[in-house]
Motif scaffolding. Structure first.
Motif, PDB file in Angstrom:
ATOM      1  N   ARG A   4      -9.851   0.060  -5.071  1.00 56.91           N
ATOM      2  CA  ARG A   4      -9.971  -1.380  -5.327  1.00 56.91           C
ATOM      3  C   ARG A   4     -10.606  -1.651  -6.689  1.00 56.91           C
TER       4      ARG A   4
ATOM      5  N   ARG B 254      -0.786  -4.566  10.065  1.00 53.05           N
ATOM      6  CA  ARG B 254      -1.314  -4.790   8.717  1.00 53.05           C
ATOM      7  C   ARG B 254      -2.276  -5.975   8.673  1.00 53.05           C
TER       8      ARG B 254
ATOM      9  N   ARG C 293       0.795  -0.829  -3.561  1.00 53.32           N
ATOM     10  CA  ARG C 293       1.937  -0.034  -3.106  1.00 53.32           C
ATOM     11  C   ARG C 293       2.237   1.114  -4.078  1.00 53.32           C
TER      12      ARG C 293
ATOM     13  N   ARG D 210      -4.458 -10.600  -1.738  1.00 53.13           N
ATOM     14  CA  ARG D 210      -5.296 -10.854  -0.567  1.00 53.13           C
ATOM     15  C   ARG D 210      -6.667 -11.401  -0.958  1.00 53.13           C
TER      16      ARG D 210
HETATM   17  O1   DC Z   1       1.512  -7.909  -0.232  1.00 58.16           O
HETATM   18  P1   DC Z   1       1.943  -6.530   0.146  1.00 58.16           P
HETATM   19  O2   DC Z   1       2.444  -6.449   1.556  1.00 58.16           O
HETATM   20  O3   DC Z   1       2.910  -5.942  -0.828  1.00 58.16           O
HETATM   21  O4   DC Z   1       0.587  -5.639   0.059  1.00 58.16           O
HETATM   22  C1   DC Z   1       0.531  -4.302   0.460  1.00 58.16           C
HETATM   23  C2   DC Z   1      -0.875  -3.960   0.949  1.00 58.16           C
HETATM   24  O5   DC Z   1      -1.780  -3.976  -0.146  1.00 58.16           O
HETATM   25  C3   DC Z   1      -1.478  -4.912   1.974  1.00 58.16           C
HETATM   26  O6   DC Z   1      -1.352  -4.467   3.296  1.00 58.16           O
HETATM   27  C4   DC Z   1      -2.936  -5.010   1.626  1.00 58.16           C
HETATM   28  C5   DC Z   1      -3.031  -4.507   0.231  1.00 58.16           C
HETATM   29  N1   DC Z   1      -3.460  -5.521  -0.730  1.00 58.16           N
HETATM   30  C6   DC Z   1      -4.821  -5.729  -0.879  1.00 58.16           C
HETATM   31  O7   DC Z   1      -5.607  -5.121  -0.171  1.00 58.16           O
HETATM   32  N2   DC Z   1      -5.270  -6.590  -1.825  1.00 58.16           N
HETATM   33  C7   DC Z   1      -4.414  -7.271  -2.597  1.00 58.16           C
HETATM   34  N3   DC Z   1      -4.895  -8.110  -3.519  1.00 58.16           N
HETATM   35  C8   DC Z   1      -3.024  -7.110  -2.424  1.00 58.16           C
HETATM   36  C9   DC Z   1      -2.572  -6.231  -1.462  1.00 58.16           C
END
Ligand code: DC
Length: 225
Positions: free
Chosen positions: A108, A179, A39, A129
């Motif tokens: 990433r 999402r 974010r 994630r």
């Molecule tokens: O958990 P969150 O809703 O605050 O995460 C925001 C976005 O960040 C989510 O849509 C996918 C991405 N994200 C990711 O790809 N890998 C992670 N380890 C954490 C979040």
């Protein structure tokens, strides 16, 4: 006991942040909300009107990225270029942009590096994630927290209303679904449970029940190790 890494992955709104904070408090661990990192980068790209296809500009933005964190019993704070952006990043617009930029390999790789550094310090809970699948495949305990999309949207909606934001449930629900699609369908690090993850469905559970379930598992695992 050695230095431990606990990962908690799952879709948006499953309650990962709340439970991470509670467990970190209980165990005396630090914790890292990796969604907040995506974010914060999203916020920066929006501020600079960055076109993600422009790799040179993206690399320049990321090489100047200054992220720092404070995750303890009082909650999680993230600082971008020295400024606390914890609240600023909690909007649906930043959430969508975070989901969008998170499929970019340069983004990433940059964030993975920071996440690994923090994890290596040990006694840390990392939530996101791909913590258990990609970033810490050797973590001691991996949780995958799920809940139905309706319940996740209800929880997110309640949070947003508590923060004084006026938004319809339907809009939050559509955002959750969108999402989920982005997060599970992307090629790079898609959202999925690690083979050895413990899946917990919190749809019908209170946060207290989730906490007790996780603590029971942690005690069993950590005593065994
Ligand atoms: O958990 P969150 O809703 O605050 O995460 C925001 C976005 O960040 C989510 O849509 C996918 C991405 N994200 C990711 O790809 N890998 C992670 N380890 C954490 C979040």
């Amino acid at each position: 006991m050695g230095k431990r890494v606990i990962t908690i992955d799952g879709p948006s709104g499953a309650g990962k942040s709340t439970i991470s904070r509670i467990l970190a408090h209980h165990l005396g661990y630090t914790y890292l909300d990796t969604g907040a990192m995506y974010r914060a980068v999203a916020l920066k790209t929006l501020r600079f009107h960055l076109d993600l296809r422009n790799e040179t500009e993206l690399r320049a933005l990321l090489s100047n990225l200054n992220l720092s964190f404070k995750g303890n019993k009082d909650g999680f704070h993230i600082f971008l270029d020295g400024k606390d952006v914890t609240h600023e990043i909690r909007t649906p617009e930043i959430g969508m942009q975070a989901s969008y930029i998170s499929s970019n390999a340069v983004v990433r790789e940059t964030l993975w590096r920071i996440q690994r550094q923090i994890g290596e310090e040990g006694n840390v809970i990392l939530e996101g994630r791909d913590m258990g699948t990609v970033v810490f495949p050797d973590a001691e305990v991996k949780f995958f927290l799920v809940a139905s999309p309706e319940v996740r949207a209800l929880r997110r909606h309640r949070e947003l209303l508590e923060q004084g934001k006026s938004i319809e449930w339907q809009e939050v629900f559509e955002d959750v679904i969108k999402r989920d699609v982005n997060d599970t369908k992307r090629d790079l690090s898609p959202l999925r449970p690690a083979e050895d993850a413990i899946i917990i469905d919190s749809t019908q559970m209170s946060i207290e029940e989730v906490k007790n379930t996780m603590l029971k598992i942690l005690k069993e695992r950590m005593l065994r190790a």
